[in-house]
Every structure is written in structure tokens, then in C-alpha cells.
Write an enzyme that holds these catalytic residues in place. Structure first.
Site, PDB file in Angstrom:
ATOM      1  N   SER A 151       0.845  -1.193   0.000  1.00 25.89           N
ATOM      2  CA  SER A 151       0.000   0.000   0.000  1.00 25.89           C
ATOM      3  C   SER A 151       0.879   1.241   0.000  1.00 25.89           C
ATOM      4  O   SER A 151       2.010   1.209   0.498  1.00 25.89           O
ATOM      5  CB  SER A 151      -0.901   0.016   1.241  1.00 25.89           C
ATOM      6  OG  SER A 151      -1.500   1.277   1.426  1.00 25.89           O
ATOM      7  N   TYR A 164      -1.869  -0.315  10.454  1.00 29.17           N
ATOM      8  CA  TYR A 164      -2.056  -0.788   9.082  1.00 29.17           C
ATOM      9  C   TYR A 164      -0.848  -0.421   8.227  1.00 29.17           C
ATOM     10  O   TYR A 164      -0.295  -1.269   7.506  1.00 29.17           O
ATOM     11  CB  TYR A 164      -3.326  -0.196   8.481  1.00 29.17           C
ATOM     12  CG  TYR A 164      -3.507  -0.514   7.011  1.00 29.17           C
ATOM     13  CD1 TYR A 164      -3.896  -1.782   6.599  1.00 29.17           C
ATOM     14  CD2 TYR A 164      -3.269   0.457   6.040  1.00 29.17           C
ATOM     15  CE1 TYR A 164      -4.051  -2.084   5.254  1.00 29.17           C
ATOM     16  CE2 TYR A 164      -3.430   0.168   4.691  1.00 29.17           C
ATOM     17  CZ  TYR A 164      -3.809  -1.101   4.296  1.00 29.17           C
ATOM     18  OH  TYR A 164      -3.958  -1.397   2.961  1.00 29.17           O
TER      19      TYR A 164
END
Length: 256
Positions: A151, A164
């Protein structure tokens, strides 16, 4: 642009019941790749079976393999099932992931563990399970690919996404390190870092304020689709075997 080199390959795709995993499995199958579909959530297993059926109805080959990546024994069982049905694989896509943003001060240790178990340890289990296949394929002169979906959060910090982002940074670093081990063996390792993408990850968010922020960002930035990421994976893995597109940061134009 030719994708003929994908025909006849065998892939494992995790997180295949939805989002980037599903889109990738569908697209690879359309190019003649046999796809083993791995996904965990019990409520999505019907979707997994339906996806396999749709791929086969369209002339492709697919195998639904319910797999909990947080359970080592379950992953080992999945490997046996894939090998029994298809033999060794030469393409692995780690697309499974969970995104559970909340302030660190909220102390949601259950969420932290879930993200670590899936995004990091789960990916490692898949890598450990199928790397011997990839090495053997490369040694035999065939193309071998490991694709990890990380990501943009691995590089760019966002408030309340600290854990995250940390799990994705770990996956990005893992991909970089694996290239030093697997590259000399002719196994390609690609790390893909999407920006704002319209997948079910947003549905995991149980913080109403953060969920609303995501909705607003999608409206303002016109996020990517799962199909956009699948297209990038198909392109990357269809290049000549001596070409490794090692990392791709793919963002909506308005986010770039």
C-alpha cells in the site's frame, strides 16, 4: 500488448473472494492461467465457489480453496489441495489483507493482531509454502513470479492508520529483501503499492468518522478500481522472464 506468455501458467491468488484478489484471479484466468482461489471468511466461501464456477463457465480453470492464512495447518492443507489438483505453481499473488484504522490511543489490540496475522504473518506463510515451487519453475527455465500487494501507506503516513501502515511497510521491506534471495535464482518479486482503491477494505472500518473520511476521499479523488490493480499484475507477470518490474506505486491521478 501481448499477454500470451501467461497461457498455461498456474497461479495461487489469496484474498480471492473479493476486491483485488478476485479481479486478479478473473483476469489471469481469462489469459489462460489456472488459478487456485484462496480466501478465508466463512461468509465469502459461497462467493469463492461461485467465482470458480464463473471462471470455468467462461472457459477458464479455477479451484476454490477455503484457507485461513492465520492458521499454519490450514495453509499446509491448502498447499496439498493445490498440488493435488494442479501440481506446482509458478505465480503467487498475495492479495489478502485487512485494514482496521483507529487511533493507537484507542488500544484496539484485537485489530492490531488481526492485521499483523493477516497482512504480515499470513503473507509469510504463503511465501514459505510456495517458494519451493517458484524456485523449481525458474530452475526449469520457466517464468516464476511472487507478487505482494502492499500500500502507499507503507511510505505515506495517514492519521489513525499507523498499525495498518506498519504492516504494509513490513510487506514492502520483505519484498525488497526477498529480491536479494530469489532474484539470483531467477524468481521475480514484485511489490505493488496502490493508493486509494475501491475494494471491500473500506467495509472493514468500524470507526464512523474514518469511514466518512474515506467516502469523501473517494468522491474527491476518483479512486482506482480493483480491475486497475489486476491489469497491472497481469502486465507485470507477462513480461519476458528476465525483466522484473520490482515495484509499482499506482495512485489515482488526483492523489498522485
Amino acid at each position: 500488448m501481448s499477454y500470451d506468455t501467461l497461457t498455461g501458467r498456474t497461479a495461487v491468488v489469496t484474498g480471492a473472494a473479493s476486491g483485488m484478489g478476485e479481479a486478479t484471479a478473473r483476469l489471469l484466468a481469462s489469459y489462460g492461467v489456472r488459478v487456485a482461489l484462496l480466501a478465508r471468511r466463512a461468509e465469502r466461501l459461497t462467493d469463492l465457489t461461485d467465482l470458480a464456477g464463473k471462471i470455468e463457465a467462461a472457459g477458464g480453470q479455477a479451484l476454490a480453496v477455503p484457507t485461513d492464512l492465520t492458521d499454519a495447518a490450514c495453509v499446509d492443507a491448502a498447499v496439498r489441495q493445490v498440488h493435488t489438483a494442479y501440481g506446482a505453481v509458478d505465480l503467487v499473488v498475495n492479495a489478502a489483507g485487512v485494514m482496521l484504522p483507529n487511533p493507537v490511543t484507542a488500544g484496539r489490540t484485537d485489530e492490531w493482531q488481526c492485521m499483523l496475522d493477516t497482512n504480515v504473518t499470513g503473507a509469510l506463510r504463503v511465501i514459505r509454502a510456495f517458494t519451493p515451487d517458484l524456485i523449481a519453475a525458474a530452475a526449469a527455465g520457466r517464468t516464476a513470479d511472487l507478487v505482494n500487494i502492499s500500500s502507499i501507506g507503507a511510505h505515506v503516513p495517514f492519521p489513525h492508520y499507523a498499525v495498518y501502515g506498519a504492516t504494509k511497510a513490513a510487506l514492502t521491506y520483505l519484498s525488497q529483501s526477498l529480491r536479494t534471495e530469489l532474484g539470483p535464482l531467477d524468481v521475480r518479486v514484485t511489490n505493488i503499492e496502490p493508493g486509494l482503491t475501491d475494494t471491500e477494505l473500506a467495509d472493514h472500518v468500524d470507526n464512523a468518522e474514518l469511514s466518512g473520511q474515506l467516502d469523501g476521499m473517494f468522491d474527491a479523488l476518483i479512486g482506482l478500481s480493483a480491475d486497475d490493480i489486476a491489469d497491472l499484475i497481469a502486465f507485470t507477470t507477462s513480461r519476458a522472464r528476465h525483466v522484473n518490474l520490482r515495484q509499482a506505486i499506482v495512485l489515482p491521478t488526483r492523489q498522485a
